[in-house]
Scaffold this motif. Structure first.
Motif, PDB file in Angstrom:
ATOM      1  N   LEU A 281      50.327  35.935  34.140  1.00 51.25           N
ATOM      2  CA  LEU A 281      49.167  35.776  35.014  1.00 51.25           C
ATOM      3  C   LEU A 281      48.373  37.075  35.112  1.00 51.25           C
ATOM      4  O   LEU A 281      47.136  37.061  35.167  1.00 51.25           O
ATOM      5  CB  LEU A 281      49.627  35.332  36.409  1.00 51.25           C
ATOM      6  N   LEU A 282      49.083  38.211  35.134  1.00 56.60           N
ATOM      7  CA  LEU A 282      48.392  39.502  35.197  1.00 56.60           C
ATOM      8  C   LEU A 282      47.560  39.738  33.948  1.00 56.60           C
ATOM      9  O   LEU A 282      46.400  40.178  34.025  1.00 56.60           O
ATOM     10  CB  LEU A 282      49.420  40.620  35.380  1.00 56.60           C
ATOM     11  N   VAL A 283      48.128  39.428  32.775  1.00 53.31           N
ATOM     12  CA  VAL A 283      47.393  39.622  31.523  1.00 53.31           C
ATOM     13  C   VAL A 283      46.162  38.714  31.476  1.00 53.31           C
ATOM     14  O   VAL A 283      45.057  39.139  31.103  1.00 53.31           O
ATOM     15  CB  VAL A 283      48.314  39.350  30.321  1.00 53.31           C
ATOM     16  N   VAL A 284      46.342  37.444  31.871  1.00 57.40           N
ATOM     17  CA  VAL A 284      45.213  36.505  31.876  1.00 57.40           C
ATOM     18  C   VAL A 284      44.137  36.967  32.858  1.00 57.40           C
ATOM     19  O   VAL A 284      42.939  36.913  32.573  1.00 57.40           O
ATOM     20  CB  VAL A 284      45.708  35.095  32.232  1.00 57.40           C
ATOM     21  N   GLY A 285      44.558  37.457  34.036  1.00 56.83           N
ATOM     22  CA  GLY A 285      43.580  37.934  35.013  1.00 56.83           C
ATOM     23  C   GLY A 285      42.787  39.120  34.505  1.00 56.83           C
ATOM     24  O   GLY A 285      41.562  39.193  34.700  1.00 56.83           O
ATOM     25  N   VAL A 286      43.451  40.068  33.832  1.00 57.66           N
ATOM     26  CA  VAL A 286      42.749  41.234  33.288  1.00 57.66           C
ATOM     27  C   VAL A 286      41.759  40.807  32.204  1.00 57.66           C
ATOM     28  O   VAL A 286      40.624  41.304  32.145  1.00 57.66           O
ATOM     29  CB  VAL A 286      43.773  42.254  32.741  1.00 57.66           C
ATOM     30  N   LEU A 287      42.172  39.875  31.348  1.00 57.74           N
ATOM     31  CA  LEU A 287      41.262  39.407  30.291  1.00 57.74           C
ATOM     32  C   LEU A 287      40.049  38.700  30.872  1.00 57.74           C
ATOM     33  O   LEU A 287      38.915  38.891  30.403  1.00 57.74           O
ATOM     34  CB  LEU A 287      42.020  38.476  29.340  1.00 57.74           C
ATOM     35  N   LEU A 288      40.265  37.871  31.893  1.00 59.94           N
ATOM     36  CA  LEU A 288      39.133  37.183  32.515  1.00 59.94           C
ATOM     37  C   LEU A 288      38.187  38.164  33.186  1.00 59.94           C
ATOM     38  O   LEU A 288      36.956  38.023  33.104  1.00 59.94           O
ATOM     39  CB  LEU A 288      39.644  36.157  33.532  1.00 59.94           C
ATOM     40  N   LEU A 289      38.748  39.180  33.856  1.00 60.84           N
ATOM     41  CA  LEU A 289      37.902  40.194  34.505  1.00 60.84           C
ATOM     42  C   LEU A 289      37.086  40.955  33.476  1.00 60.84           C
ATOM     43  O   LEU A 289      35.888  41.221  33.673  1.00 60.84           O
ATOM     44  CB  LEU A 289      38.788  41.143  35.311  1.00 60.84           C
ATOM     45  N   ALA A 290      37.729  41.313  32.356  1.00 59.67           N
ATOM     46  CA  ALA A 290      37.006  42.026  31.298  1.00 59.67           C
ATOM     47  C   ALA A 290      35.893  41.151  30.709  1.00 59.67           C
ATOM     48  O   ALA A 290      34.794  41.632  30.406  1.00 59.67           O
ATOM     49  CB  ALA A 290      37.973  42.458  30.205  1.00 59.67           C
ATOM     50  N   LEU A 291      36.178  39.841  30.562  1.00 58.66           N
ATOM     51  CA  LEU A 291      35.172  38.928  30.015  1.00 58.66           C
ATOM     52  C   LEU A 291      33.968  38.824  30.944  1.00 58.66           C
ATOM     53  O   LEU A 291      32.818  38.838  30.489  1.00 58.66           O
ATOM     54  CB  LEU A 291      35.801  37.553  29.801  1.00 58.66           C
ATOM     55  N   VAL A 292      34.224  38.722  32.254  1.00 57.69           N
ATOM     56  CA  VAL A 292      33.126  38.595  33.215  1.00 57.69           C
ATOM     57  C   VAL A 292      32.230  39.827  33.170  1.00 57.69           C
ATOM     58  O   VAL A 292      30.997  39.720  33.150  1.00 57.69           O
ATOM     59  CB  VAL A 292      33.691  38.372  34.632  1.00 57.69           C
ATOM     60  N   TYR A 293      32.839  41.030  33.123  1.00 62.56           N
ATOM     61  CA  TYR A 293      32.036  42.253  33.134  1.00 62.56           C
ATOM     62  C   TYR A 293      31.407  42.550  31.772  1.00 62.56           C
ATOM     63  O   TYR A 293      30.556  43.433  31.673  1.00 62.56           O
ATOM     64  CB  TYR A 293      32.894  43.433  33.593  1.00 62.56           C
TER      65      TYR A 293
END
Length: 390
Positions: free
Chosen positions: A11-23
């Motif tokens: 979940l942490l890895v997926v959250g970091v990837l989603l945050l990077a995608l948004v920014y």
């Protein structure tokens, strides 16, 4: 069999990837050719001017995307670069070059919801964006020297007008400051009052307040070395002083890297940082001593790790509480203590991790063990252990 990780790691890895995608999304939106129109002499563009400009653009056959008035300036977005150039000509003919400044610009089209969370496109360099780079060279040394000489003449005239007696008023061009020698303490107070009326941004420094940075820091570190050596053990003493030197050097490196002014307020912040950091270190050392007496069969590394873990919560909470106060000082304290707050903010962050990782780690590398931390055995009394004669 494949290694299995806990669910929270995925979940942490997926959250970091989603945050990077948004920014990263703002880079997908193109930029609009635009015009920035500002009023000269500190003025603001009115709503009437904005409406006249929009009407003139439409009358000239140019349909802008938007014409908005924000913070006293007009921003005009165009469909193409050709419309942008034609629009600048129309704006110049309508407003002139005396009271208004018209500048070509490229404005991002990032959606409002992305802009609200601070997401913005990358700032491309000249080699990727294209265009022309203009560089205006200014002889700052000559400009500063002229300013100091002008201030020197002005100070003499103002002190004479205020009837303040002075010995001399001279320009120190090396330090970019004006030196005023006065006859008495009463004259100092009167001179401050007279000169402060001219500009409240003047910074007055008494010559008696100057002292050596090297002497101050060296004296503080030597005193800490002796205290920790007598209170605990010499290996911990060396670790504490090296950790403090690490904190001071990195904080000074920040000021050198960012070219921030180093003055007496920053020196005070450095000395305060030393006191704050050694306090955290002493708390960790005290728990290390208790752990050595409690954990008889543990290795030195395990004992130090237990002590650091036990004090970690207290260390983090204390540092965060201090940082909250410093953030308020940084943003609301004014220009005079801005560098003071900067030094403490950065120094406390560095000092927190050095108290946890650097000081105790150096002591372990120097051979700290359980025998060094145990109290010495009491001296034997005379005749103890011998058989009584009767």
């Amino acid at each position: 069999m494949l290694n299995q990780n806990p669910l929270w790691r995925y979940l942490l890895v997926v959250g970091v990837l989603l945050l990077a995608l948004v920014y990263a999304l703002p880079n997908l939106y193109p930029e609009d050719p635009a015009l920035n129109i500002n009023a000269t002499r500190g003025g603001a563009v009115s709503e009437t001017t904005r409406q006249q400009l929009e009407e003139q653009l439409v009358a000239s056959g140019i349909t802008p995307k938007a014409v908005t008035l924000e913070n006293g300036q007009v921003l005009v977005r165009f469909q193409s670069a050709e419309d942008q150039l034609r629009g600048r000509q129309v704006a110049t003919e309508l407003l002139g070059n005396v009271n208004y400044v018209t500048a070509l610009n490229l404005v991002p089209t990032t959606p409002a919801w992305l802009a609200a969370i601070g997401a913005s496109p990358m700032k491309l360099g000249l080699d990727l964006r294209g265009g022309v780079h203009f560089l205006m060279a200014v002889d700052m040394k000559a400009a500063l020297d002229k300013n100091i000489n002008d201030l020197t003449q002005a100070f003499r005239a103002d002190l004479r007008e205020a009837r303040v007696r002075y010995r001399s008023v001279s320009a120190d061009l090396e330090r970019s400051q004006v030196q005023v020698l006065l006859r008495s303490a009463e004259d100092v107070v009167a001179a401050r009052a007279a000169l402060s009326k001219l500009d409240r941004e003047y910074v007055f420094t008494d010559g008696a307040a100057e002292f050596s940075l090297n002497v101050s820091l060296s004296g503080a570190l030597i005193g800490i070395l002796l205290y920790v050596g007598m209170r605990f053990e010499w290996r911990l003493s060396v670790g504490a002083v090296l950790a403090l030197g690490h904190d001071v050097i990195i904080t000074l490196g920040l000021f050198s890297l960012l070219q921030l002014e180093f003055d007496l307020t920053v020196l005070a912040a450095i000395l305060a940082l030393i006191g704050y950091s050694i306090n955290d270190t002493i708390v960790v050392f005290d728990r290390i001593r208790e752990s050595f007496r409690k954990l008889r069969d543990a290795t030195p590394e395990e004992t130090v790790n237990d002590a650091v873990t036990a004090t970690l919560n207290r260390t983090v909470v204390t540092s965060l509480t201090t940082i909250i106060v410093l953030v308020v000082l940084f943003y609301m304290g004014g220009a005079l203590i801005h560098n003071f707050a900067t030094a403490l903010l950065f120094g406390i962050a560095i000092g927190t991790y050095s108290s946890v990782f650097v000081a105790s780690g150096i002591a372990v590398q120097l051979g700290l063990n359980r025998e060094d931390m145990l109290p010495p055995p009491p001296p034997e009394k005379e005749g103890e252990g011998t058989e009584p004669l009767l």
